[in-house]
Design a protein around this motif. Structure first.
Motif, PDB file in Angstrom:
ATOM      1  N   ALA A  88      -5.106   9.955  14.106  1.00 54.61           N
ATOM      2  CA  ALA A  88      -4.801  10.042  12.678  1.00 54.61           C
ATOM      3  C   ALA A  88      -3.296  10.157  12.449  1.00 54.61           C
ATOM      4  O   ALA A  88      -2.741   9.508  11.551  1.00 54.61           O
ATOM      5  CB  ALA A  88      -5.531  11.229  12.061  1.00 54.61           C
ATOM      6  N   ASP A  89      -2.632  10.973  13.277  1.00 56.48           N
ATOM      7  CA  ASP A  89      -1.180  11.127  13.140  1.00 56.48           C
ATOM      8  C   ASP A  89      -0.453   9.837  13.497  1.00 56.48           C
ATOM      9  O   ASP A  89       0.539   9.475  12.858  1.00 56.48           O
ATOM     10  CB  ASP A  89      -0.677  12.273  14.006  1.00 56.48           C
ATOM     11  CG  ASP A  89      -1.108  13.631  13.474  1.00 56.48           C
ATOM     12  OD1 ASP A  89      -1.470  13.720  12.286  1.00 56.48           O
ATOM     13  OD2 ASP A  89      -1.073  14.608  14.251  1.00 56.48           O
ATOM     14  N   ALA A 105       2.070   3.907   9.257  1.00 53.85           N
ATOM     15  CA  ALA A 105       2.118   3.577   7.831  1.00 53.85           C
ATOM     16  C   ALA A 105       3.479   3.916   7.241  1.00 53.85           C
ATOM     17  O   ALA A 105       4.039   3.155   6.447  1.00 53.85           O
ATOM     18  CB  ALA A 105       1.011   4.319   7.094  1.00 53.85           C
ATOM     19  N   GLU A 106       4.031   5.054   7.642  1.00 58.78           N
ATOM     20  CA  GLU A 106       5.362   5.436   7.156  1.00 58.78           C
ATOM     21  C   GLU A 106       6.420   4.464   7.655  1.00 58.78           C
ATOM     22  O   GLU A 106       7.321   4.081   6.913  1.00 58.78           O
ATOM     23  CB  GLU A 106       5.698   6.853   7.612  1.00 58.78           C
ATOM     24  CG  GLU A 106       4.914   7.924   6.908  1.00 58.78           C
ATOM     25  CD  GLU A 106       5.206   9.311   7.456  1.00 58.78           C
ATOM     26  OE1 GLU A 106       6.024   9.429   8.392  1.00 58.78           O
ATOM     27  OE2 GLU A 106       4.596  10.275   6.947  1.00 58.78           O
ATOM     28  N   ALA A 107       6.311   4.051   8.900  1.00 58.09           N
ATOM     29  CA  ALA A 107       7.285   3.098   9.451  1.00 58.09           C
ATOM     30  C   ALA A 107       7.178   1.756   8.748  1.00 58.09           C
ATOM     31  O   ALA A 107       8.190   1.100   8.481  1.00 58.09           O
ATOM     32  CB  ALA A 107       7.055   2.933  10.947  1.00 58.09           C
ATOM     33  N   GLU A 136       9.605  -2.201   4.985  1.00 60.65           N
ATOM     34  CA  GLU A 136       9.410  -3.085   3.847  1.00 60.65           C
ATOM     35  C   GLU A 136      10.649  -3.020   2.946  1.00 60.65           C
ATOM     36  O   GLU A 136      11.042  -1.941   2.501  1.00 60.65           O
ATOM     37  CB  GLU A 136       8.170  -2.597   3.088  1.00 60.65           C
ATOM     38  CG  GLU A 136       7.737  -3.437   1.949  1.00 60.65           C
ATOM     39  CD  GLU A 136       6.456  -2.860   1.361  1.00 60.65           C
ATOM     40  OE1 GLU A 136       6.532  -2.311   0.243  1.00 60.65           O
ATOM     41  OE2 GLU A 136       5.419  -2.923   2.043  1.00 60.65           O
ATOM     42  N   PRO A 137      11.313  -4.154   2.671  1.00 65.26           N
ATOM     43  CA  PRO A 137      12.518  -4.120   1.836  1.00 65.26           C
ATOM     44  C   PRO A 137      12.156  -3.789   0.383  1.00 65.26           C
ATOM     45  O   PRO A 137      11.210  -4.319  -0.183  1.00 65.26           O
ATOM     46  CB  PRO A 137      13.086  -5.529   1.942  1.00 65.26           C
ATOM     47  CG  PRO A 137      11.936  -6.377   2.365  1.00 65.26           C
ATOM     48  CD  PRO A 137      11.001  -5.498   3.125  1.00 65.26           C
ATOM     49  N   ARG A 138      12.917  -2.889  -0.170  1.00 67.17           N
ATOM     50  CA  ARG A 138      12.684  -2.489  -1.568  1.00 67.17           C
ATOM     51  C   ARG A 138      13.590  -3.311  -2.477  1.00 67.17           C
ATOM     52  O   ARG A 138      14.785  -3.433  -2.241  1.00 67.17           O
ATOM     53  CB  ARG A 138      12.995  -1.013  -1.742  1.00 67.17           C
ATOM     54  CG  ARG A 138      12.035  -0.128  -0.967  1.00 67.17           C
ATOM     55  CD  ARG A 138      12.336   1.302  -1.229  1.00 67.17           C
ATOM     56  NE  ARG A 138      11.403   2.156  -0.484  1.00 67.17           N
ATOM     57  CZ  ARG A 138      11.554   3.448  -0.351  1.00 67.17           C
ATOM     58  NH1 ARG A 138      12.578   4.061  -0.888  1.00 67.17           N
ATOM     59  NH2 ARG A 138      10.663   4.147   0.322  1.00 67.17           N
TER      60      ARG A 138
END
Length: 52
Positions: A33-34, A40-42, A47-49
């Motif tokens: 899970a971790d 997901a955080e990476a 992902e470019p904002r």
């Protein structure tokens, strides 16, 4: 003979402990899970904002 065996056994045990201290440590286990949360955080950071 028994005394010599015990001394040798003690010295071998001390040497084993000393070499274990110097050996590189295994990375700490991270649960599934971790790992998914970190991935997901990476992905969110990679992902470019686009700000307008």
């Amino acid at each position: 003979m028994n005394r010599q065996k015990k001394i040798k056994q003690l010295l071998k045990a001390h040497a084993k402990k000393a070499s274990a201290k110097l050996a590189p440590r295994k990375p700490k286990y991270i649960c599934k899970a971790d790992r998914a949360k970190l991935a997901a955080e990476a992905a969110a950071e990679a992902e470019p904002r686009v700000e307008s």
